[in-house]
Scaffold this active site. Structure first.
Site, short mmCIF file in Angstrom:
data_model
loop_
_atom_site.label_atom_id
_atom_site.label_comp_id
_atom_site.label_asym_id
_atom_site.label_seq_id
_atom_site.Cartn_x
_atom_site.Cartn_y
_atom_site.Cartn_z
N HIS A 466 0.84 -1.21 0.00
CA HIS A 466 0.00 0.00 0.00
C HIS A 466 0.87 1.26 0.00
CE1 HIS A 466 -3.66 2.36 1.17
NE2 HIS A 466 -2.73 3.16 1.67
N GLU A 467 1.80 1.34 0.96
CA GLU A 467 2.63 2.54 1.06
C GLU A 467 3.54 2.67 -0.16
OE1 GLU A 467 1.74 4.71 3.01
OE2 GLU A 467 0.51 3.48 4.31
N HIS A 470 1.78 4.39 -2.94
CA HIS A 470 1.90 5.85 -2.79
C HIS A 470 3.27 6.32 -3.28
CE1 HIS A 470 -1.78 6.86 -0.73
NE2 HIS A 470 -1.53 6.13 0.34
N HIS A 473 3.59 6.68 -6.91
CA HIS A 473 2.89 7.90 -7.34
C HIS A 473 3.83 9.10 -7.21
CE1 HIS A 473 -1.31 10.08 -7.11
NE2 HIS A 473 -0.69 10.29 -8.25
#
Length: 674
Positions: A466-467, A470, A473
């Site tokens: 999940h992290e 990010h 991105h």
């Protein structure tokens, strides 16, 4: 000489952590503000007519030095803080808030921005320039530029108070987390705990100079105890300690802070002409208004509640086997794990040997290469703010430098709980150079012990993915302007890159790349992979309702008038009525430790996790139909969603990638709710 005020003569222009002393920060902030003010003055004193270049672009690139100082300081305040840093935060936060207001309420500056905005249709600007112009104009109009002088002063005072209250809130939560420890001296009190968790508890006790075992409120300590410990009284004690952060009659009580933050945010919104804080916030999100959010949450709740009640009944039946007549919050994880073992014939502990942290991290890197042509090389010639931090140079397949990546995985006293991605430097393009970003992820994973490496639970594996989503991105950002770069997007869009990346954890083709036994190097047995997939929707009804309850609590604090609220606990209980499954625990209150909305940036935005789940399920369904490593689709996602930042409206980016608007069918199917 203050290293924060010098040009960083470091590799890749990275932060010179080793040279920075705490005493450097306050003078650096003051000088940084002074420099930024001079840059603003240069714009307002310009005798030429306002243009996009001499006003909007010039404004975008002011305060660069101050931004770097702020990112270094506030990241340290989250990941490596101490009393001295916290005191400096209390001093500099009001200064930054005041400076921010000085810009937003600068009449001469606003008039120049407004002049450019009013002639926008005649300026032949590209899409990103138009977006920047609109955001700059709204940055003023939405923050008081059209107010009279008296109201501008009121706004300044509110913002100053809010910045101090939010810092205090976070400090209290951290202090409560650090203060509590459950010291156990009898081995029978650890019955049920896996060996790794016992060893970690013994190591923690040893570090604190105590015999026996210590259990703390940090997730790697708290979660295994709540999941496996047979001693129900101790689970209750721990759960009550965890749930009462900021809600005890001591110096760290956050009830007053919660009420003041909610009321000041409401007052601020009213001052700016908005009905509530949520109306103000959501105007700039995909959702656009509170009604949309309440409808979205209520619609999902109607579909998830029956499944949640069914899940809860299953847990109750499981607990009855131990003669427990009423299931309490401290029983949920424990009986959930027992039920999972019974239904799927495996428990989380069977998985951990296959998820050595280093292997999972390498898996994340390999998957990123297959999808986005990225390569990660560990380097040790840039400064770190703590010895645990790992540092990487990121390049593409042609050897072009893409980013610096910092990874910080283990709990320690100066680090707040949870997991997050952040940045030490944004990406932008200026004077022919594409200046690349410095991205960091910070987690609180199970530490290595004297006999075992860091072995992750499957939940920690999904957190890492999940992290890292990010981080991708941030790393793949490719816009002209820093304020539109990377994760600078609508909050209800920002979770799409992180949540979609979690999907690869469940896919056999991806697991084969990294899920290897830490001792034998044996690949994870495919029957375990099948069990991971089969159990992916386990208790999904309850999980969904839990997430929706947090979103509804956030909207109740920020989408309504809070001025009459006097009792935080009672207000919270009313907000939770439609989602309630467990009996209430009088000693516990979530709001007083709900850092996402009272310290982080998620006020009126917690719904965005579920909102982004709708997007991610819909988007991953597209990937899956065409193969999870389909390079064409990955490139499409990279060149629309991941690289464009906030330069284009999120729904336009999504539709460009997907070819249609999203709907919640894929999410409901994936969650087993239809």
């Amino acid at each position: 000489m203050n290293p924060l005020l010098e040009d960083f003569k470091t590799l890749y222009n990275t932060a010179p952590f080793k040279s920075i002393k705490n005493s450097d920060f306050e003078p650096a902030f003051k000088e940084g503000i002074s420099l930024a003010k001079k840059e603003i003055d240069a714009i307002t004193e310009n005798k030429e007519n306002p243009t996009f270049e001499n006003t909007i672009e010039a404004l975008e690139f002011t305060g660069g030095k101050l931004d770097r100082i702020s990112s270094i300081f506030f990241n340290l305040n989250s990941a490596e803080t101490n009393e001295e840093i916290q005191k400096i935060a209390q001093i500099v936060s009001p200064l930054l808030s005041e400076f921010s207001n000085d810009i937003r309420l600068n009449e001469k500056l606003f008039q120049r921005v407004k002049a450019v905005y009013e002639q926008r249709n005649d300026l032949d600007l590209n899409e990103e320039q138009l977006m920047l112009l609109e955001k700059k104009y709204k940055g003023f109009s939405r923050n008081g530029a059209n107010l009279n002088e008296e109201d501008k002063n009121k706004l300044r005072e509110i913002d100053k108070q809010l910045s101090q209250l939010s810092l205090k809130f976070g400090e209290n939560v951290l202090a409560e987390t650090n203060t509590f420890e459950m010291h156990l001296t009898k081995e029978e009190d650890l019955a049920g705990l896996p060996d790794g968790a016992k060893e970690a508890a013994a190591m923690l006790a040893k570090q604190k100079g105590k015999d026996g075992w210590l259990i703390s409120l940090d997730y790697p300590s708290y979660v295994p105890f709540m999941t496996y410990a047979d001693n129900r009284e101790l689970r209750e004690k721990l759960a009550k300690a965890f749930g009462s952060k900021g809600f005890q009659q001591n110096d760290f009580n956050n009830e007053k802070n919660v009420l003041e933050i909610a009321k000041l945010r409401f007052e601020r919104a009213n001052l700016l002409g908005y009905k509530t804080h949520a109306d103000f916030v959501l105007e700039e999100r995909m959702a656009e208004n509170p009604e949309t959010v309440f409808t979205f949450l209520d619609d999902l709740l109607v579909k998830a509640k029956p499944a949640a009640e069914k899940d809860f009944k299953q847990l109750e039946e499981m607990a009855k086997e131990d003669r427990i007549s009423e299931l309490e919050k401290w029983d949920g994880a424990y009986y959930g794990e027992k039920l999972k073992t019974k239904l799927f014939n495996f428990d989380q502990e069977q998985l951990k040997p296959y998820f050595k942290l280093e292997n999972v991290l390498n898996g994340v890197f390999t998957i990123s290469n297959k999808l986005y042509d990225l390569n990660f090389e560990e380097i040790n010639d840039i400064d770190k703010y703590h010895e645990d931090v790992m540092t990487y140079k990121v390049t593409d397949n042609d050897g072009n430098f893409i980013a610096v990546f910092y990874a910080d995985f283990f709990p320690r006293e100066g680090k707040r709980g949870g997991a997050w991605m952040t940045s030490y430097k944004s990406q932008w393009k200026k004077d022919g150079e594409n200046s690349r970003p410095h991205i960091s992820i910070v987690c609180n994973f199970t530490k290595p012990t004297e006999t075992k490496p860091s072995l992750l639970t499957f939940n920690e594996v999904t957190t890492l993915f999940h992290e890292f989503g990010h981080a991708l991105h941030g790393m793949l950002a490719n816009t002209t302007y820093p304020s539109l770069s990377g994760t600078s997007v609508s909050w209800d869009f920002v979770e799409l890159p992180s949540q979609i990346f979690e999907n690869w954890c469940y896919e056999e083709e991806a697991l084969k790349l990294f899920a290897k036994h830490y001792e034998t190097d044996e690949l994870i047995p495919m029957e375990l992979v099948e069990k991971i997939k089969a159990s992916a929707n386990f208790l999904e009804g309850m999980q969904t309702v839990r997430q929706l309850s947090f979103g509804l609590l956030d909207m109740d604090w920020h989408g309504k008038n809070p001025t009459e609220i006097t009792d935080v606990k009672k207000y919270e209980s009313d907000a939770f009525k439609s989602t309630k499954l467990y009996p209430d625990v009088a000693e516990n209150c979530m709001s007083t430790a709900f850092s996402h909305i009272f310290q982080g940036g998620y006020s009126s935005g917690y719904y965005s996790y579920k909102w982004a789940e709708v997007l991610d399920a819909d988007a991953f369904a597209y990937s899956k139909e065409n193969g999870i490593f389909n390079h064409e689709i990955a490139s499409k996602f990279k060149n629309t969603v991941l690289s464009q930042g906030g330069s284009i409206k999120p729904m336009e980016l999504y539709e460009e990638f997907r070819g249609k608007k999203p709907d919640n069918t894929a999410l409901l199917k994936r969650a087993g709710l239809i």
